[in-house]
Enzyme design. Structure first.
Site, PDB file in Angstrom:
ATOM      1  NE  ARG A  35      -3.218   2.706   2.565  1.00  0.00           N
ATOM      2  CZ  ARG A  35      -3.408   3.253   3.678  1.00  0.00           C
ATOM      3  NH1 ARG A  35      -3.158   3.005   4.896  1.00  0.00           N
ATOM      4  NH2 ARG A  35      -3.815   4.666   3.406  1.00  0.00           N
TER       5      ARG A  35
ATOM      6  CG  HIS B 110      -1.090   8.898   3.343  1.00  0.00           C
ATOM      7  ND1 HIS B 110      -1.494   7.681   3.506  1.00  0.00           N
ATOM      8  CD2 HIS B 110      -0.717   9.448   4.503  1.00  0.00           C
ATOM      9  CE1 HIS B 110      -1.186   7.322   4.732  1.00  0.00           C
ATOM     10  NE2 HIS B 110      -0.786   8.648   5.492  1.00  0.00           N
TER      11      HIS B 110
ATOM     12  CD  GLU C 294      -4.888   7.699   9.904  1.00  0.00           C
ATOM     13  OE1 GLU C 294      -4.220   9.027  10.301  1.00  0.00           O
ATOM     14  OE2 GLU C 294      -4.537   6.734  10.263  1.00  0.00           O
TER      15      GLU C 294
ATOM     16  CG  ASN D 289      -5.301   3.682   8.485  1.00  0.00           C
ATOM     17  OD1 ASN D 289      -5.314   2.694   7.755  1.00  0.00           O
ATOM     18  ND2 ASN D 289      -4.964   4.947   8.289  1.00  0.00           N
TER      19      ASN D 289
ATOM     20  CE1 TYR E 294      -0.176   2.929  13.248  1.00  0.00           C
ATOM     21  CE2 TYR E 294      -2.001   3.939  12.325  1.00  0.00           C
ATOM     22  CZ  TYR E 294      -0.790   3.566  12.417  1.00  0.00           C
ATOM     23  OH  TYR E 294      -0.236   3.486  11.326  1.00  0.00           O
TER      24      TYR E 294
ATOM     25  CD  GLU F 236      -1.784   3.998   8.006  1.00  0.00           C
ATOM     26  OE1 GLU F 236      -1.671   4.486   9.237  1.00  0.00           O
ATOM     27  OE2 GLU F 236      -1.919   4.670   7.097  1.00  0.00           O
TER      28      GLU F 236
END
Ligand SMILES: *[C@@H]1O[C@H](CO)[C@@H](O)[C@H](O)[C@H]1NC(C)=O
Ligand SMILES: *[C@@H]1O[C@H](CO)[C@@H](O)[C@H](O)[C@H]1NC(C)=O
Length: 496
Positions: free
Chosen positions: A96, A141, A186, A326, A328, A398
């Site tokens: 990606r 991005h 995002e 994504n 985290y 992600e």
């Protein structure tokens, strides 16, 4: 509220946190990711124009930790072959990466298409395909052409047309070979983080108004680009397009905090998902109501969350081919107590929601100190999304750990392993159809306001070396084994 989180939590407690069979379902795919500004460098090579990030870091270098910038970054613009070699060596199913809009369209518009820019991504795409690795492209991005920012950027309602025009050019150039696409990465960072704090480009602070103009325009931009593909390219190329949202899990501190946790999820996740994935479209009702009330209290003439017309709701609703996100970290949230003060949203407290953020002691912090490790959060997040929007195909675009460096990165291996275990549990126990997992990141890179301080890479990059030498970390060896075995049941050899 269509969903009661208390129900979900009791369902989760009923199953144990262990998973015996560590094998991934057949067809499950592994990848790794990067983005253009974070790796390419060559910020002013050939006819590429300035992006908002070029302007942001050059205008005021101290905005970035150690005054770092992405002028050279990993030098990936000049090291395409080396990057492909790493991707192939890991045995990734897909890679990606993102396309730099100002490299393809220096004016921001399709009146002129850069040959050098076009060739760069052709080299990358063809090189990946020659090694049997699928290219997975993000159109945006964060590196918006500065020329478009000068016209208001994402706060200009015409930005949706600009983005769709750019998307059409990219689909035309590469759609014959690329089947997996993401429109925006995002959008919450482009809108909320940027316009509330100014700590990311373009550095424009307009928390009440800019944030929500940007939010709405990005929903329309995504939808327009998705429809361009769906109508003009899908019939011949049969690819898939979605949007990569950042989802941060909010855990209620006690049962009494369930409502504020749900409100936080709707505010940060729902505002970027509901218009696209919900049956009815538009903003989440709870957030629309909250911002209506806050806007009037603050003296605005109307809600600063711009309304969708019925036509716009219909236009945005259903513009996806899978659910990408994504992930985290998580936050614990509770109702604020009388008289408590707040730190700044979205990294700090949720003042608009009257919510205080906390981190339990058993959630270890990471190098960037905005992420805390909470692997169970990803499973809860998947379940929440499924409850909200239905039984979709899930693509994790992600996930990864930032450290302060070192090649012997057992902490990163443990992070990946624990998050992947939770994903296996989601697949097995909760019947959630997760089909792709993307490690962030392939290599150390320019980590926005954190510069080169925090390291996310499977490969270490030596930023003091003009050659930007890349060396695999222990986690690269481990990930390679996992991909080959299609299972977490592997051991890692400490010998590098
Ligand atoms: C490109 O930027 C570098 C600084 O990163 C500068 O030294 C160089 O002169 C610039 N090149 C051109 C062609 O403007
Ligand atoms: C998961 O989604 C993929 C893509 O839509 C589909 O091919 C597959 O059959 C689904 N798997 C399950 C178990 O639903």
């Amino acid at each position: 509220m269509r969903w009661c989180s208390a129900l979900v939590f009791s369902a989760l407690i009923a199953v144990s946190w262990s998973v015996e069979d560590l094998t991934f379902p057949p067809g499950f795919k592994f990848g790794a990711a990067t983005s253009s500004y974070q790796i390419e460098g060559a910020w002013n090579s050939s006819d590429k124009s300035e992006s908002v990030w070029d302007r942001f870091v050059h205008d005021e270098p101290t905005r970035i930790r150690n005054s770092d910038n992405g002028d050279i970054a990993c030098d990936s613009y000049n090291q395409v072959e080396r990057d492909i070699e790493m991707v192939a060596d890991l045995g990734l199913d897909y890679y990606r990466f993102s396309i730099a809009w100002p490299r393809i369209l220096p004016s921001g518009f399709p009146n002129y298409i850069s040959k050098e820019g076009t060739d760069h991504y052709n080299r990358l795409i063809d090189g990946l395909l020659a090694k049997g690795v699928e290219p997975f492209i993000t159109l945006f991005h964060w590196d918006l052409p500065q020329s478009l920012q000068d016209l208001g950027g994402w706060t200009n309602p015409l930005s949706a047309d600009w983005f769709a025009d750019y998307a059409r050019v990219v689909f035309t150039l590469y759609g014959d070979r690329v089947k997996l696409w993401l429109t925006l990465n995002e959008p919450i960072v482009t809108c909320d983080l940027s316009y509330i704090t100014g700590i990311t480009a373009p550095g424009v602070v307009s928390p009440d108004v800019g944030t929500y103009l940007c939010n709405k325009n990005l929903m329309l931009a995504h939808a327009k680009a998705w429809r361009v593909y769906d109508e003009e390219f899908k019939p011949k190329y049969h690819g898939k397009v979605s949007i990569a949202n950042h989802l941060l899990w909010f855990e209620p501190q006690t049962e009494a905090d369930t409502e504020v946790a749900e409100l936080a999820l709707q505010h940060l996740a729902g505002r970027y998902c509901h218009p696209i994935y919900s049956k009815e479209g538009g903003w989440p009702a709870s957030i629309e109501k909250l911002l209506d009330k806050l806007s009037l209290e603050r003296g605005y003439a109307r809600s600063t969350l711009p309304a969708f017309t019925q036509e716009e709701k219909e236009y945005v609703r259903g513009t996806y081919d899978f659910f990408a996100f994504n992930h985290y970290s998580g936050r614990q949230i509770r109702w604020a107590k009388e008289g408590e003060t707040f730190s700044q949203w979205p990294l700090g407290d949720a003042e608009d929601l009257n919510g205080k953020i906390e981190f339990p002691e058993h959630w270890p912090p990471t190098a960037s100190s905005i992420f805390y490790v909470y692997p169970e959060g990803i499973r809860k997040q998947l379940l929440w999304v499924k409850q909200q929007y239905g039984d979709l195909e899930f693509v994790i675009t992600e996930n990864g750990l930032d450290t302060l460096g070192g090649r012997d990165d057992h902490d990163r291996i443990s992070y990946f392993r624990e998050y992947l275990k939770q994903i296996l549990l989601a697949i097995r126990e909760d019947g959630i159809n997760v089909t792709h997992y993307t490690a962030w990141s392939l290599m150390d890179l320019f980590e926005w306001m954190d510069g080169y301080h925090s390291k996310f890479g499977l490969y270490e990059v030596d930023f003091t070396d003009p050659k930007r030498t890349r060396t695999p970390r222990l986690s690269a060896h481990w990930y390679k084994k996992v991909i080959k075995a299609h299972s977490l049941d592997v051991t890692v050899n400490d010998e590098l």
